[in-house]
Scaffold this motif. Structure first.
Motif, PDB file in Angstrom:
ATOM      1  N   ALA A 195       1.485  -3.027  11.008  1.00  0.00           N
ATOM      2  CA  ALA A 195       0.705  -4.214  10.321  1.00  0.00           C
ATOM      3  C   ALA A 195       0.841  -5.311  10.817  1.00  0.00           C
ATOM      4  O   ALA A 195       0.579  -6.245  10.769  1.00  0.00           O
ATOM      5  CB  ALA A 195       1.127  -3.105   9.210  1.00  0.00           C
ATOM      6  N   ALA A 196       2.489  -5.781  11.633  1.00  0.00           N
ATOM      7  CA  ALA A 196       3.319  -6.794  11.095  1.00  0.00           C
ATOM      8  C   ALA A 196       3.136  -6.972  12.517  1.00  0.00           C
ATOM      9  O   ALA A 196       2.569  -8.014  12.364  1.00  0.00           O
ATOM     10  CB  ALA A 196       4.751  -6.315  11.448  1.00  0.00           C
ATOM     11  N   VAL A 197       3.077  -5.988  13.901  1.00  0.00           N
ATOM     12  CA  VAL A 197       2.889  -6.785  14.951  1.00  0.00           C
ATOM     13  C   VAL A 197       0.887  -7.055  15.130  1.00  0.00           C
ATOM     14  O   VAL A 197       0.951  -8.075  15.456  1.00  0.00           O
ATOM     15  CB  VAL A 197       3.626  -5.447  16.245  1.00  0.00           C
ATOM     16  CG1 VAL A 197       2.894  -5.858  16.944  1.00  0.00           C
ATOM     17  CG2 VAL A 197       4.506  -5.134  16.211  1.00  0.00           C
ATOM     18  N   LEU A 198       0.351  -6.122  14.526  1.00  0.00           N
ATOM     19  CA  LEU A 198      -0.926  -6.447  14.544  1.00  0.00           C
ATOM     20  C   LEU A 198      -1.753  -7.633  14.402  1.00  0.00           C
ATOM     21  O   LEU A 198      -3.056  -8.103  14.332  1.00  0.00           O
ATOM     22  CB  LEU A 198      -2.050  -5.394  14.365  1.00  0.00           C
ATOM     23  CG  LEU A 198      -1.930  -3.748  15.370  1.00  0.00           C
ATOM     24  CD1 LEU A 198      -2.693  -2.422  14.623  1.00  0.00           C
ATOM     25  CD2 LEU A 198      -2.061  -4.219  16.512  1.00  0.00           C
ATOM     26  N   LEU A 241       0.384  -1.101   0.318  1.00  0.00           N
ATOM     27  CA  LEU A 241       0.068  -0.041   0.101  1.00  0.00           C
ATOM     28  C   LEU A 241       1.014   1.016  -0.049  1.00  0.00           C
ATOM     29  O   LEU A 241      -0.072   2.802   0.072  1.00  0.00           O
ATOM     30  CB  LEU A 241      -1.336  -0.315   1.089  1.00  0.00           C
ATOM     31  CG  LEU A 241      -1.958  -1.221   1.372  1.00  0.00           C
ATOM     32  CD1 LEU A 241      -2.714  -1.017   2.552  1.00  0.00           C
ATOM     33  CD2 LEU A 241      -2.740  -0.864   0.053  1.00  0.00           C
ATOM     34  N   GLY A 242       1.916   0.915  -0.084  1.00  0.00           N
ATOM     35  CA  GLY A 242       3.503   2.497  -0.232  1.00  0.00           C
ATOM     36  C   GLY A 242       2.939   3.153   1.648  1.00  0.00           C
ATOM     37  O   GLY A 242       3.660   4.287   0.808  1.00  0.00           O
ATOM     38  N   LEU A 243       2.933   1.983   2.199  1.00  0.00           N
ATOM     39  CA  LEU A 243       2.904   3.052   3.324  1.00  0.00           C
ATOM     40  C   LEU A 243       4.380   2.978   4.633  1.00  0.00           C
ATOM     41  O   LEU A 243       4.966   2.614   3.526  1.00  0.00           O
ATOM     42  CB  LEU A 243       1.962   1.953   4.571  1.00  0.00           C
ATOM     43  CG  LEU A 243       0.329   2.083   4.045  1.00  0.00           C
ATOM     44  CD1 LEU A 243      -0.171   1.202   5.186  1.00  0.00           C
ATOM     45  CD2 LEU A 243      -0.233   3.196   4.243  1.00  0.00           C
ATOM     46  N   PRO A 244       4.794   4.036   5.374  1.00  0.00           N
ATOM     47  CA  PRO A 244       6.021   4.170   5.626  1.00  0.00           C
ATOM     48  C   PRO A 244       5.896   2.685   6.898  1.00  0.00           C
ATOM     49  O   PRO A 244       5.302   2.398   6.433  1.00  0.00           O
ATOM     50  CB  PRO A 244       6.274   5.861   6.545  1.00  0.00           C
ATOM     51  CG  PRO A 244       3.924   5.528   6.717  1.00  0.00           C
ATOM     52  CD  PRO A 244       2.985   5.266   5.877  1.00  0.00           C
ATOM     53  N   ILE A 245       7.146   2.829   7.198  1.00  0.00           N
ATOM     54  CA  ILE A 245       7.409   2.500   7.484  1.00  0.00           C
ATOM     55  C   ILE A 245       7.266   1.641   9.360  1.00  0.00           C
ATOM     56  O   ILE A 245       7.277   0.591   9.396  1.00  0.00           O
ATOM     57  CB  ILE A 245       9.674   1.774   7.905  1.00  0.00           C
ATOM     58  CG1 ILE A 245      10.386   0.845   8.629  1.00  0.00           C
ATOM     59  CG2 ILE A 245       9.782   3.408   8.659  1.00  0.00           C
ATOM     60  CD1 ILE A 245      11.513   0.717   8.209  1.00  0.00           C
ATOM     61  N   SER A 246       6.622   2.802  10.197  1.00  0.00           N
ATOM     62  CA  SER A 246       6.635   2.708  10.542  1.00  0.00           C
ATOM     63  C   SER A 246       5.031   1.800  11.147  1.00  0.00           C
ATOM     64  O   SER A 246       4.541   1.243  12.021  1.00  0.00           O
ATOM     65  CB  SER A 246       6.206   4.432  11.669  1.00  0.00           C
ATOM     66  OG  SER A 246       5.580   5.114  11.109  1.00  0.00           O
TER      67      SER A 246
END
Length: 205
Positions: free
Chosen positions: A122-125, A112-117
């Motif tokens: 997203a990975a954690v959730l 989706l082109g989202l920033p690294i934060s």
């Protein structure tokens, strides 16, 4: 290819995890299916809510729902002698689901082109959200909120993928194996994060 494979692995692992926890709590058949489905797809739903993707996108995964239902049914029909070893292997399934879904969530954010934060979140959730919902519905303290090393591995996955250190299928599979192994080692050797307790300890006389 890696996306589909890891999605299937994560779905099966967390569906099995949720179904077993439901049986441990002596839920009925409906409860077993409900907890299995919620565990398998809860993390993705929470992720979608926070990064602005319609939750309804989950209903487009018809094949994943079928896989989850098959996995839950298979576990429910397993002989009791096989299920009694769940205490030994339960966290292993959870580790597989955590690693697979953390990678899937990070890839989703990158796509989706989202920033690294956002990739880390997203990975954690995605990796731990389903487990949190499972534990809450089962009346247990969520594993991710304990001082045990758990969501840290998902955050590392988000960093690695967000920094483009793992982009091709081979590197993603290697990352999956590494994170699964690290999670297993962390609970086998009781690795813990620092914590403080506000409970007063009784002094010995």
């Amino acid at each position: 290819m890696a996306w589909e494979v890891l999605s299937i692995i994560g779905t099966i692992a967390f569906a099995v995890s949720g179904a077993i926890v439901a049986m441990e709590e002596e839920y009925d058949l409906f409860g077993v299916y409900l907890l299995g489905i919620v565990t398998a797809f809860g993390g993705g739903a929470i992720r979608n809510l926070l990064i602005g993707v319609p939750v309804s996108a989950l209903w487009e995964q018809e094949m994943m729902f079928q896989i989850a239902l098959f996995a839950i049914t298979a576990v429910f029909l397993f002989p009791r002698k096989l299920l009694k070893h769940w205490n030994r292997w339960g966290k292993f399934f959870d580790a597989i689901g955590l690693s697979a879904f953390a990678i899937q969530g990070a890839l989703f954010a990158v796509h989706l082109g989202l920033p690294i934060s956002a990739t880390v979140v997203a990975a954690v959730l995605t990796g731990s959200g389903g487990g949190i919902v499972r534990d809450v519905l089962a009346g247990r303290k969520p594993l991710v909120l304990k001082n045990e090393v758990y969501a840290v591995w998902a955050a590392i996955v988000g960093l690695v993928i967000g920094l483009d250190l793992a982009t091709d299928d081979l590197s993603l599979y290697v990352l999956f194996v590494m994170m699964t192994v690290l999670r297993v080692v962390s609970y086998l050797y009781n690795w813990r994060l620092p914590f403080r307790s506000l409970l007063e300890t009784e002094k010995a006389d």
